[in-house]
Design an enzyme around this catalytic site. Structure first.
Site, PDB file in Angstrom:
ATOM      1  N   HIS A  41       7.527   3.082   0.480  1.00 53.97           N
ATOM      2  CA  HIS A  41       8.774   3.204   1.506  1.00 53.97           C
ATOM      3  C   HIS A  41       8.790   1.782   2.156  1.00 53.97           C
ATOM      4  O   HIS A  41       7.738   1.111   2.441  1.00 53.97           O
ATOM      5  CB  HIS A  41       7.892   4.242   2.671  1.00 53.97           C
ATOM      6  CG  HIS A  41       9.010   4.569   3.486  1.00 53.97           C
ATOM      7  ND1 HIS A  41       9.452   5.735   3.453  1.00 53.97           N
ATOM      8  CD2 HIS A  41       9.998   3.937   4.292  1.00 53.97           C
ATOM      9  CE1 HIS A  41      10.735   5.919   4.427  1.00 53.97           C
ATOM     10  NE2 HIS A  41      10.806   4.704   4.808  1.00 53.97           N
ATOM     11  N   HIS A 100       8.906  -1.473   4.085  1.00 53.47           N
ATOM     12  CA  HIS A 100       8.421  -1.817   5.208  1.00 53.47           C
ATOM     13  C   HIS A 100       8.018  -3.203   5.330  1.00 53.47           C
ATOM     14  O   HIS A 100       7.701  -3.970   4.137  1.00 53.47           O
ATOM     15  CB  HIS A 100       7.395  -0.974   5.709  1.00 53.47           C
ATOM     16  CG  HIS A 100       5.995  -1.164   4.763  1.00 53.47           C
ATOM     17  ND1 HIS A 100       5.786  -0.666   3.665  1.00 53.47           N
ATOM     18  CD2 HIS A 100       4.801  -2.057   5.119  1.00 53.47           C
ATOM     19  CE1 HIS A 100       4.802  -0.944   3.082  1.00 53.47           C
ATOM     20  NE2 HIS A 100       3.968  -1.489   3.787  1.00 53.47           N
ATOM     21  N   SER A 130       0.652  -1.353  -0.110  1.00 50.33           N
ATOM     22  CA  SER A 130      -0.025   0.048   0.034  1.00 50.33           C
ATOM     23  C   SER A 130       0.856   1.312   0.070  1.00 50.33           C
ATOM     24  O   SER A 130       0.241   2.340  -0.407  1.00 50.33           O
ATOM     25  CB  SER A 130      -0.952   0.036   1.252  1.00 50.33           C
ATOM     26  OG  SER A 130      -0.310  -0.331   2.460  1.00 50.33           O
TER      27      SER A 130
HETATM   28 ZN   LIG Z   1       8.715   7.499   2.639  1.00 49.79          ZN
END
Ligand SMILES: [Zn+2]
Ligand SMILES: [Zn+2]
Length: 334
Positions: free
Chosen positions: A167, A169, A164
């Site tokens: 970045h 993760h 989603s």
């Molecule tokens: Zn970011």
């Protein structure tokens, strides 16, 4: 709050998480639209700590305050959790076929790096090691809570794998139930152990290391193979060479070694398959069943280059168009 539902028709739990549908992008992913990639709006970029729930764990630079920038790996509750620590873990039979439970559990996000554009293949190895050390920390912490039966660590990388936010993760979900897939794996391994007095995984690894046909890479303590009968093309598994049923039993040194193996493997997949979307899953024994003689934890990596279609969904039988031995050779050489 979400709800856990169980039907004896398929003996499986389902999370009915209507809150998550608030995310409009949820419906877009299915169509393969890449997630919005703006650093200004990214809740995981440094300086935007107030856009996320307060951190539950963090590796940060000395002298920096919690929930400010200056972190290296940051763990926060998922803003749109599948399960939450509200309610309780009691099961409520509705009739002799259906059961319901509060959507009780934990759902955390591990933000792997302050840099929006780095990922596990481009990060410095020290950073990858820190990410894996946080996997270990959070896995152990959530497993210690007696109310959670299973703790699932996973990573969705790329829109085709359900990301989603771009970045880098990972996520971890702790559930008050044991999913059918894991119960089935445990049953099979227990039966093998009853018959032969040996761990089926240890035995399989011995054979695989003998033939080397499906071997991708090896380190002192880990072995990476393509599975003999893999569901998906280039579905790859990482096993510890020593017998251990729970990921949480890994030592910090072994965890550093694992980080190196995973980075090597992900670089190979990136080269071989032109930067594919992929999922990573840690398959460990249930949280409170430690030191099982018959089960062996592993990590599965599935590049999302093939899609399950009608036949797969209708039969549960997968058509894999890449011979696992050829996939292994291709990755060895990548
Ligand atoms: Zn970011
Ligand atoms: Zn074993």
């Amino acid at each position: 709050m979400s709800e856990l539902r169980y039907s004896s028709l398929n003996k499986e739990w389902v999370i009915i998480a209507t809150d998550r549908a608030k995310r409009p992008e949820d419906f877009k992913y299915g169509k393969g639209v890449p997630p919005a990639d703006s650093r200004e709006k990214c809740p995981f970029c440094p300086g935007h700590e107030s856009k996320t729930p307060p951190e539950v764990f963090c590796l940060r630079e000395k002298g920096t305050a919690p929930n400010t920038s200056g972190w290296r790996v940051r763990v926060i509750p998922n803003q749109f959790p599948a399960l939450t620590p509200e309610g309780n873990h009691k099961r409520h039979p509705i009739n002799d076929i259906y059961m319901s439970m509060d959507g009780f559990g934990a759902h955390e996000v591990i933000v792997e790096n302050p840099d929006h554009d780095q990922n596990l293949t481009t990060m410095d190895i020290r950073q990858v090691e820190e990410v894996f050390s946080v996997y270990r920390e959070r896995y152990i912490a959530l497993s210690a809570d007696r109310r959670y039966e299973s703790v699932i660590l996973f990573k969705n990388n790329g829109p085709g794998a359900g990301t989603s936010l771009s970045h880098p993760h990972s996520q971890i979900i702790a559930m008050p139930v044991t999913p059918l897939m894991l119960r089935h794996r445990l049953d099979v391994a227990r039966e093998y152990f009853d018959n032969y007095g040996d761990c089926i995984y240890c035995h399989m690894l011995e054979k695989e290391r003998e033939t080397k046909d499906r071997l991708v890479l090896e380190s002192d303590n880990f072995v990476v193979i393509e599975l003999f009968a893999s569901f998906f093309a280039f579905e790859t598994a990482v096993y510890p060479k020593w017998h251990a049923s729970n990921f949480g039993a890994i030592t910090p040194e072994q965890c550093r070694e694992l980080a190196g193996v995973m980075q090597k493997l992900l670089i190979k997949l990136k080269r071989a398959l032109d930067n594919p979307d992929y999922n990573i899953m840690v398959a460990s024994a249930p949280a409170h069943e430690q030191d099982l003689e018959y089960y062996h934890w592993f990590i599965k990596i599935v590049p999302r280059i093939s899609k399950a279609a009608g036949f797969e969904l209708g039969s549960g039988v997968f058509i894999n168009t890449v011979v696992p031995e050829a996939a292994a050779k291709y990755l060895r050489d990548a």
